[in-house]
Design an enzyme around this catalytic site. Structure first.
Site, PDB file in Angstrom:
ATOM      1  CG  LEU A   1      -1.964  -1.037   1.348  1.00 49.86           C
ATOM      2  CD1 LEU A   1      -2.530  -1.088   2.758  1.00 49.86           C
ATOM      3  CD2 LEU A   1      -3.077  -0.750   0.353  1.00 49.86           C
ATOM      4  CB  SER A   2       4.518   1.771   0.484  1.00 49.47           C
ATOM      5  OG  SER A   2       4.594   1.159   1.750  1.00 49.47           O
TER       6      SER A   2
ATOM      7  CE  LYS B   1       9.907  -4.222   7.972  1.00 50.16           C
ATOM      8  NZ  LYS B   1       8.851  -3.799   8.880  1.00 50.16           N
TER       9      LYS B   1
ATOM     10  N   GLY C   1       7.103 -11.895  17.709  1.00 52.29           N
ATOM     11  CA  GLY C   1       7.767 -12.017  16.405  1.00 52.29           C
ATOM     12  C   GLY C   1       8.587 -10.777  16.098  1.00 52.29           C
TER      13      GLY C   1
ATOM     14  CB  ALA D   1       5.824  -6.540  14.361  1.00 58.69           C
TER      15      ALA D   1
HETATM   16  P1  NAP Z   1       6.058 -12.847  12.848  1.00 56.75           P
HETATM   17  O1  NAP Z   1       7.483 -12.486  13.098  1.00 56.75           O
HETATM   18  O2  NAP Z   1       5.761 -13.962  11.908  1.00 56.75           O
HETATM   19  O3  NAP Z   1       5.406 -13.220  14.283  1.00 56.75           O
HETATM   20  C1  NAP Z   1       4.111 -13.783  14.373  1.00 56.75           C
HETATM   21  C2  NAP Z   1       3.653 -13.854  15.838  1.00 56.75           C
HETATM   22  O4  NAP Z   1       2.343 -14.435  15.856  1.00 56.75           O
HETATM   23  C3  NAP Z   1       4.517 -14.746  16.723  1.00 56.75           C
HETATM   24  O5  NAP Z   1       4.470 -14.264  18.036  1.00 56.75           O
HETATM   25  C4  NAP Z   1       3.791 -16.090  16.625  1.00 56.75           C
HETATM   26  O6  NAP Z   1       4.008 -16.929  17.732  1.00 56.75           O
HETATM   27  C5  NAP Z   1       2.353 -15.636  16.646  1.00 56.75           C
HETATM   28  N1  NAP Z   1       1.465 -16.606  16.020  1.00 56.75           N
HETATM   29  C6  NAP Z   1       1.241 -16.776  14.696  1.00 56.75           C
HETATM   30  N2  NAP Z   1       0.336 -17.764  14.502  1.00 56.75           N
HETATM   31  C7  NAP Z   1      -0.002 -18.233  15.728  1.00 56.75           C
HETATM   32  C8  NAP Z   1      -0.900 -19.233  16.195  1.00 56.75           C
HETATM   33  N3  NAP Z   1      -1.624 -19.948  15.347  1.00 56.75           N
HETATM   34  N4  NAP Z   1      -1.014 -19.436  17.522  1.00 56.75           N
HETATM   35  C9  NAP Z   1      -0.293 -18.686  18.397  1.00 56.75           C
HETATM   36  N5  NAP Z   1       0.569 -17.721  18.023  1.00 56.75           N
HETATM   37  C10 NAP Z   1       0.716 -17.498  16.701  1.00 56.75           C
HETATM   38  O7  NAP Z   1       5.224 -11.632  12.333  1.00 56.75           O
HETATM   39  P2  NAP Z   1       5.517 -10.058  12.588  1.00 56.75           P
HETATM   40  O8  NAP Z   1       6.359  -9.536  11.499  1.00 56.75           O
HETATM   41  O9  NAP Z   1       5.955  -9.878  14.006  1.00 56.75           O
HETATM   42  O10 NAP Z   1       4.055  -9.451  12.369  1.00 56.75           O
HETATM   43  C11 NAP Z   1       2.988  -9.697  13.308  1.00 56.75           C
HETATM   44  C12 NAP Z   1       1.727  -9.003  12.849  1.00 56.75           C
HETATM   45  O11 NAP Z   1       1.897  -7.596  12.846  1.00 56.75           O
HETATM   46  C13 NAP Z   1       1.339  -9.382  11.430  1.00 56.75           C
HETATM   47  O12 NAP Z   1      -0.027  -9.678  11.418  1.00 56.75           O
HETATM   48  C14 NAP Z   1       1.595  -8.156  10.596  1.00 56.75           C
HETATM   49  O13 NAP Z   1       0.603  -8.027   9.599  1.00 56.75           O
HETATM   50  C15 NAP Z   1       1.460  -7.036  11.625  1.00 56.75           C
HETATM   51  N6  NAP Z   1       2.334  -5.887  11.287  1.00 56.75           N
HETATM   52  C16 NAP Z   1       1.738  -4.683  11.060  1.00 56.75           C
HETATM   53  C17 NAP Z   1       2.503  -3.566  10.758  1.00 56.75           C
HETATM   54  C18 NAP Z   1       1.827  -2.237  10.505  1.00 56.75           C
HETATM   55  O14 NAP Z   1       2.421  -1.337   9.899  1.00 56.75           O
HETATM   56  N7  NAP Z   1       0.627  -2.056  10.964  1.00 56.75           N
HETATM   57  C19 NAP Z   1       3.901  -3.657  10.691  1.00 56.75           C
HETATM   58  C20 NAP Z   1       4.479  -4.907  10.938  1.00 56.75           C
HETATM   59  C21 NAP Z   1       3.688  -6.005  11.244  1.00 56.75           C
HETATM   60  P3  NAP Z   1       5.303 -17.910  17.772  1.00 56.75           P
HETATM   61  O15 NAP Z   1       6.461 -17.021  18.121  1.00 56.75           O
HETATM   62  O16 NAP Z   1       4.949 -18.880  18.822  1.00 56.75           O
HETATM   63  O17 NAP Z   1       5.419 -18.511  16.404  1.00 56.75           O
END
Ligand code: NAP
Length: 477
Positions: free
Chosen positions: A31-32, A80, A142, A144
């Site tokens: 979307l950037s 990143k 994770g 973020a």
């Molecule tokens: P990530 O590194 O893949 O981390 C995912 C997190 O969700 C981990 O803590 C993971 O737990 C947990 N998780 C995923 N599926 C699960 C399940 N079924 N049961 C329990 N825990 C689960 O992702 P990320 O980069 O941190 O991003 C996280 C979210 O933030 C995403 O949805 C992304 O869209 C959003 N985000 C938004 C922005 C924004 O600008 N608004 C920016 C960045 C990210 P485990 O560690 O146990 O695997």
């Protein structure tokens, strides 16, 4: 090898004075471009934003982008961290967070920054939520979440709990950041330990950092006990699509303020743009970008099929509104009357007993309520309602907004004999109207999707113009 070979379809032949862009994989649905191209257009800066699909040779593409004169880049998943060795310098906070999402052109190469963290901080503060002295419960550990935990310490939260399925990942973040800041504020917990937070803390801000909520049939993230969510003072979900995850819906059900990750996306982009171009993006343009993002993401969800009339007293909002409602079979709602009924007090009584600030807050909460509860309606709004910027943006969500622009002469001749206009109880009411119109007209115009000049037109003519536009927009179908 040329950078434009990596541009995604639709961007390969774009020509502009300067280029900015993003490296990622996948990158097709970013979307950037909406954020940066809207700012460039609004600020008359001859610059275009190009999404580059980078599969390998990241370092070579960073070098090539520099050689080709690209002013700045965003870096997204999965690069990143990987991009860091290819930069000539890295900002201190980005180093500490361990991730870079923005490259700024400097002598000899790019310098790396992280605008995700200050972007989220700006989003949270724009919602009136303060981290200072607060207890924060983070769900997820994770990529973020690391930046979020860093932000909590940087902005002086008093205590941070990180709950995660894989507790070791939460522990890693806690150990590293506690050590780094020289504090013992972050605690890591497994999913079944959430009651420890409830036992110790009377309230907390919840920041939802897992990816649970992205899929249609996802439920609440990690903790399924409603009592845990009821104790929240506010909530943030980093997810922005869908607009309302089960987490957000749950908090809102209990009347707790909650917002999604779209403002974080918005502000990380705005802050990157400011770094590249050494400008400050005015708040009106930030609002416009946010509106464009909402429109793109949520489409019709972002705008009801209502008709909203704004303008000064005597501009015909009520008579035109009633006429349109009649013609379209819509409901007519006067927002002042709506408030009077809701509070069981006249507007004057509300001003006298509770003050103007209370009334303005009431107006804001009423628009939010109407967005959730109305369709097929025509609104005549109080003359002061669109003056608050937040209200102006909210009214655009309520429906298409029409500013009935009327000259001071015509307004004066319509209202001069009216006894119930306290604003005009002064020595020179006509001058008062002229002065107020001068101040308010730009604000009404800012709030409006369409400006209708009403001078010399009768109610039928105005109704026909609005009806024609509304019909094109699909209202009334
Ligand atoms: P990530 O590194 O893949 O981390 C995912 C997190 O969700 C981990 O803590 C993971 O737990 C947990 N998780 C995923 N599926 C699960 C399940 N079924 N049961 C329990 N825990 C689960 O992702 P990320 O980069 O941190 O991003 C996280 C979210 O933030 C995403 O949805 C992304 O869209 C959003 N985000 C938004 C922005 C924004 O600008 N608004 C920016 C960045 C990210 P485990 O560690 O146990 O695997």
């Amino acid at each position: 090898m040329k950078m434009m070979d990596r541009a995604i379809d639709g961007y390969k032949n774009i020509v502009a004075g300067k280029y900015i862009g993003i490296f990622g994989n996948p990158i097709k649905h970013t979307l950037s471009p909406i954020i940066h191209d809207t700012i460039s257009m609004s600020m008359n800066i001859d610059e275009k934003y190009i999404p580059f699909h980078i599969e390998d040779n990241l370092g070579e593409y960073v070098k090539l982008a520099y050689e080709e004169g690209i002013l700045g880049l965003n870096i997204t998943v999965p690069y990143k961290q990987d991009v860091m060795p290819y930069l000539v310098d890295i900002d201190k906070a980005a180093k500490e967070i361990g991730a870079v999402n923005t490259l700024v052109r400097v002598e000899g190469g790019y310098k790396g920054y992280n605008t995700d963290m200050p972007g989220l901080a700006r989003a949270i503060s724009s919602e009136g939520i303060s981290l200072e002295g607060a207890t924060v419960v983070m769900l997820g550990a994770g990529g973020a979440a690391r930046a979020v935990a860093y932000m909590c310490l940087k902005y002086n939260a008093s205590k941070v709990y990180i709950i995660n399925r894989t507790v070791e990942k939460a522990k890693n973040i806690a150990d590293e950041l506690n050590g780094f800041f020289g504090v013992d504020k972050i605690s890591a917990l497994g999913i079944d330990e959430y009651d420890k937070v409830m036992d110790k803390e009377s309230e907390y801000i919840i920041i939802q950092c897992t990816s649970i909520g992205l899929k249609k049939d996802d439920g609440l993230p990690l903790v399924s006990n409603d009592d845990f969510y009821k104790k929240a003072s506010a909530g943030v979900d980093l997810i922005y699509n869908p607009a309302k995850t089960p987490f957000i819906k749950c908090l809102e059900n209990y009347g707790i303020k909650a917002f999604n990750g779209l403002k974080m996306l918005l502000y990380q982009g705005v802050m990157a743009y400011e770094l590249w171009n050494e400008v400050v993006v005015p708040e009106e343009i930030v609002d416009k970008v946010y509106y464009e993002l909402e429109k793109k993401l949520y489409g019709e969800e972002a705008k009801g099929n209502n008709i909203v009339l704004v303008g000064y007293m005597g501009s015909g909002k009520t008579s035109v509104g009633k006429r349109i409602a009649n013609e379209f079979g819509y409901k007519f709602i006067d927002t002042d009357e709506y408030i009077v009924k809701k509070e069981n007090m006249t507007i004057n009584e509300i001003f006298k007993t509770k003050g103007e600030e209370y009334f303005r807050n009431l107006e804001t909460s009423v628009i939010k309520e109407l967005i959730e509860t109305t369709s097929n309606s025509v609104f005549s709004t109080g003359g002061g309602m669109p003056l608050r910027r937040e209200n102006a943006m909210l009214l655009k969500k309520l429906g298409n907004v029409y500013f009935l622009r009327t000259s001071a002469d015509n307004i004066y001749s319509r209202v001069k004999d009216s006894k119930d206009r306290p604003l005009l109880l002064c020595d020179d009411p006509k001058q008062r109207i002229i002065d107020m119109l001068e101040e308010r007209t730009p604000k009404y115009a800012y709030a409006a999707d369409y400006i209708i000049d009403t001078d010399g037109k009768n109610i039928n003519e105005i109704m026909t113009i609005i009806g024609g536009i509304a019909h094109e927009e699909g209202a009334g179908e």
